[in-house]
Design a protein around this motif. Sequence first.
Motif, PDB file in Angstrom:
ATOM      1  N   ASP A 174      13.047  59.410  56.248  1.00 37.94           N
ATOM      2  CA  ASP A 174      11.928  60.215  56.781  1.00 37.94           C
ATOM      3  C   ASP A 174      12.433  61.440  57.539  1.00 37.94           C
ATOM      4  N   CYS A 175      13.622  61.310  58.151  1.00 32.88           N
ATOM      5  CA  CYS A 175      14.212  62.433  58.899  1.00 32.88           C
ATOM      6  C   CYS A 175      14.953  63.403  57.981  1.00 32.88           C
ATOM      7  N   GLY A 176      15.016  63.093  56.665  1.00 40.05           N
ATOM      8  CA  GLY A 176      15.695  63.998  55.729  1.00 40.05           C
ATOM      9  C   GLY A 176      17.132  63.631  55.441  1.00 40.05           C
ATOM     10  N   ALA A 177      17.512  62.351  55.701  1.00 40.82           N
ATOM     11  CA  ALA A 177      18.888  61.924  55.400  1.00 40.82           C
ATOM     12  C   ALA A 177      19.207  62.152  53.930  1.00 40.82           C
ATOM     13  N   ARG A 178      20.477  62.522  53.668  1.00 40.03           N
ATOM     14  CA  ARG A 178      20.943  62.708  52.288  1.00 40.03           C
ATOM     15  C   ARG A 178      21.071  61.348  51.619  1.00 40.03           C
ATOM     16  N   ASN A 179      21.638  60.388  52.391  1.00 32.06           N
ATOM     17  CA  ASN A 179      21.758  59.010  51.940  1.00 32.06           C
ATOM     18  C   ASN A 179      21.922  58.150  53.193  1.00 32.06           C
ATOM     19  N   VAL A 180      21.806  56.834  53.044  1.00 31.33           N
ATOM     20  CA  VAL A 180      22.002  55.923  54.172  1.00 31.33           C
ATOM     21  C   VAL A 180      22.924  54.809  53.686  1.00 31.33           C
ATOM     22  N   VAL A 181      23.964  54.485  54.471  1.00 32.14           N
ATOM     23  CA  VAL A 181      24.938  53.458  54.073  1.00 32.14           C
ATOM     24  C   VAL A 181      24.857  52.253  54.993  1.00 32.14           C
ATOM     25  N   PRO A 182      24.233  51.149  54.546  1.00 36.69           N
ATOM     26  CA  PRO A 182      24.182  49.960  55.394  1.00 36.69           C
ATOM     27  C   PRO A 182      25.431  49.096  55.207  1.00 36.69           C
ATOM     28  N   TYR A 183      25.767  48.329  56.242  1.00 37.11           N
ATOM     29  CA  TYR A 183      26.865  47.381  56.160  1.00 37.11           C
ATOM     30  C   TYR A 183      26.416  46.094  56.831  1.00 37.11           C
ATOM     31  N   PHE A 184      26.446  44.990  56.090  1.00 35.70           N
ATOM     32  CA  PHE A 184      25.961  43.720  56.620  1.00 35.70           C
ATOM     33  C   PHE A 184      27.118  42.774  56.958  1.00 35.70           C
ATOM     34  N   GLY A 185      27.149  42.305  58.174  1.00 36.70           N
ATOM     35  CA  GLY A 185      28.134  41.307  58.595  1.00 36.70           C
ATOM     36  C   GLY A 185      27.476  39.953  58.764  1.00 36.70           C
ATOM     37  N   ASP A 186      28.260  38.959  59.134  1.00 33.60           N
ATOM     38  CA  ASP A 186      27.711  37.605  59.260  1.00 33.60           C
ATOM     39  C   ASP A 186      28.494  36.805  60.299  1.00 33.60           C
ATOM     40  N   ASP A 187      27.786  36.357  61.334  1.00 36.83           N
ATOM     41  CA  ASP A 187      28.423  35.611  62.425  1.00 36.83           C
ATOM     42  C   ASP A 187      29.106  34.332  61.950  1.00 36.83           C
ATOM     43  N   PHE A 188      28.463  33.608  61.031  1.00 36.43           N
ATOM     44  CA  PHE A 188      29.042  32.349  60.554  1.00 36.43           C
ATOM     45  C   PHE A 188      30.415  32.604  59.938  1.00 36.43           C
ATOM     46  N   THR A 189      30.476  33.613  59.070  1.00 31.55           N
ATOM     47  CA  THR A 189      31.718  33.933  58.376  1.00 31.55           C
ATOM     48  C   THR A 189      32.801  34.361  59.366  1.00 31.55           C
ATOM     49  N   THR A 190      32.395  35.167  60.357  1.00 32.23           N
ATOM     50  CA  THR A 190      33.351  35.637  61.359  1.00 32.23           C
ATOM     51  C   THR A 190      33.984  34.457  62.097  1.00 32.23           C
ATOM     52  N   ARG A 191      33.134  33.532  62.549  1.00 30.93           N
ATOM     53  CA  ARG A 191      33.645  32.387  63.315  1.00 30.93           C
ATOM     54  C   ARG A 191      34.513  31.475  62.440  1.00 30.93           C
ATOM     55  N   GLU A 192      34.012  31.230  61.225  1.00 30.23           N
ATOM     56  CA  GLU A 192      34.748  30.359  60.295  1.00 30.23           C
ATOM     57  C   GLU A 192      36.151  30.913  60.051  1.00 30.23           C
ATOM     58  N   ALA A 193      36.244  32.229  59.902  1.00 28.83           N
ATOM     59  CA  ALA A 193      37.549  32.848  59.664  1.00 28.83           C
ATOM     60  C   ALA A 193      38.441  32.739  60.904  1.00 28.83           C
ATOM     61  N   PHE A 194      37.872  32.971  62.072  1.00 25.90           N
ATOM     62  CA  PHE A 194      38.678  32.869  63.294  1.00 25.90           C
ATOM     63  C   PHE A 194      39.237  31.458  63.479  1.00 25.90           C
ATOM     64  N   LEU A 195      38.471  30.457  63.019  1.00 23.61           N
ATOM     65  CA  LEU A 195      38.931  29.081  63.165  1.00 23.61           C
ATOM     66  C   LEU A 195      39.867  28.648  62.045  1.00 23.61           C
ATOM     67  N   ARG A 196      39.648  29.172  60.821  1.00 24.74           N
ATOM     68  CA  ARG A 196      40.312  28.563  59.665  1.00 24.74           C
ATOM     69  C   ARG A 196      41.222  29.467  58.846  1.00 24.74           C
TER      70      ARG A 196
END
Length: 413
Positions: free
Chosen positions: A50-72
């Motif tokens: 709506d503001c006239g962006a050329r494009n928008v780049v989303p990035y999705f993270g996940d808490d479960f995955t982050t914790r699982e990786a830190f532990l395992r």
Amino acid sequence: MVENFESKLSEYARLLVEVGLNVQPGQTPSIEGNVEYAPLMRQCVSACFDCGARNVVPYFGDDFTTREAFLRADAAVFDEYPSYMKARVDWFLEQKSPRLSFTGSNPELLKGVDPARIQARRKASGPPTRAYFDALTANRFQWCVGAHPTLAWAEKAFPDKKGGEALDALWDAIFSVCRITGDGKAVERWKEHIAATARRAKALNEHQFKTLHYTNSLGTDLTIRLPENHVWAGGSDFTPEGVEFVANIPTEEIFTAPRWDGVEGRVYAALPLAMDGNLVKDFYLDFEDGRIVNVHAAEGEEFLRHAIDIDEGAHYLGEVALVAYDSPIRNTGILFFNTLFDENASCHLAFGEAYPSCVRGGEDMTEEEQKAAGLNRSMTHVDFMVGTADLSIVGTTQDGREIPVFVDGNFAF
Ligand code: ZN
Ligand code: ZN
């Protein structure tokens, strides 16, 4: 049930994109958040276009995955920073992409994780992303941090509520401290709030205090020297191209940098500090020639020590911020267990990195020049709350006059 949830959510998205980022036609903003934030992030994507962006780049993270990786994950993983991640931030830096991110992850996400892994990850990701985050802290592009509730956060902030009831309570609290009512006018209300904050910062800038002296009944007795040509900022910031943006929503603070080598005395924390999911309670820090020489906490002292030991710069202060005790956030009476909210509930200090913009011309200085000008350098920045209902702050001018800055926890002017 949150009343008018859908209309409040879109009012929030517009606030983050129009006031927070202030997206300009032709820009390509990046939006980062957890997978469960998708409904709000999608509204933000639309608001960017709506503001006239050329494009928008989303990035999705996940808490479960982050914790699982830190532990395992293999321990060596935490000493590496993948090249594709570096390429990504380098691309955003090149584009000067406005960056919208959200806080809200489980405050206890990393509870029980080996602190050495957390520290290794920070150390490994520091140098490759340094240029990007230096540009961000120097406001070379617009950036904004908003908030999104998660179940774990909501149940922590509202311990007597469970599940959806806790989530709704947190949504209500976020909407209310962000001045969102569902009438569609949050953008206008924020423009007024930002202007009022700027007026107060201007008064502080005109005083150019030499020192600030903090005292309260907890036992705080701390003198902070301010750098020559320091700049108090609050509310909004500007990119070099003159685009105004609001880096934190909500924000109530007016802040500058202390001289890293000019802090003397003892300061007591007014609120617990949530660090990597662990709480540090009832602590104080002693300073000599700016350096933290003594740390004591009734609970969680080891987590505070780890954070201070990450580098030499973490032993010095990088921020001094003023927030009226009578602020919308503290008036909710909620301990959010989230820095974005809790730091706006109270006067605070931070150990670690200073914002270069806190000294006139600081963004254009080399690292050595910044240090000489009084700006602290570190790979970390940790805010802790020091404001109490009886906090007194007295400013001393260059010619030795004493002027009250805070009386009984609130601004004296
Ligand atoms: Zn702050
Ligand atoms: Zn801070």
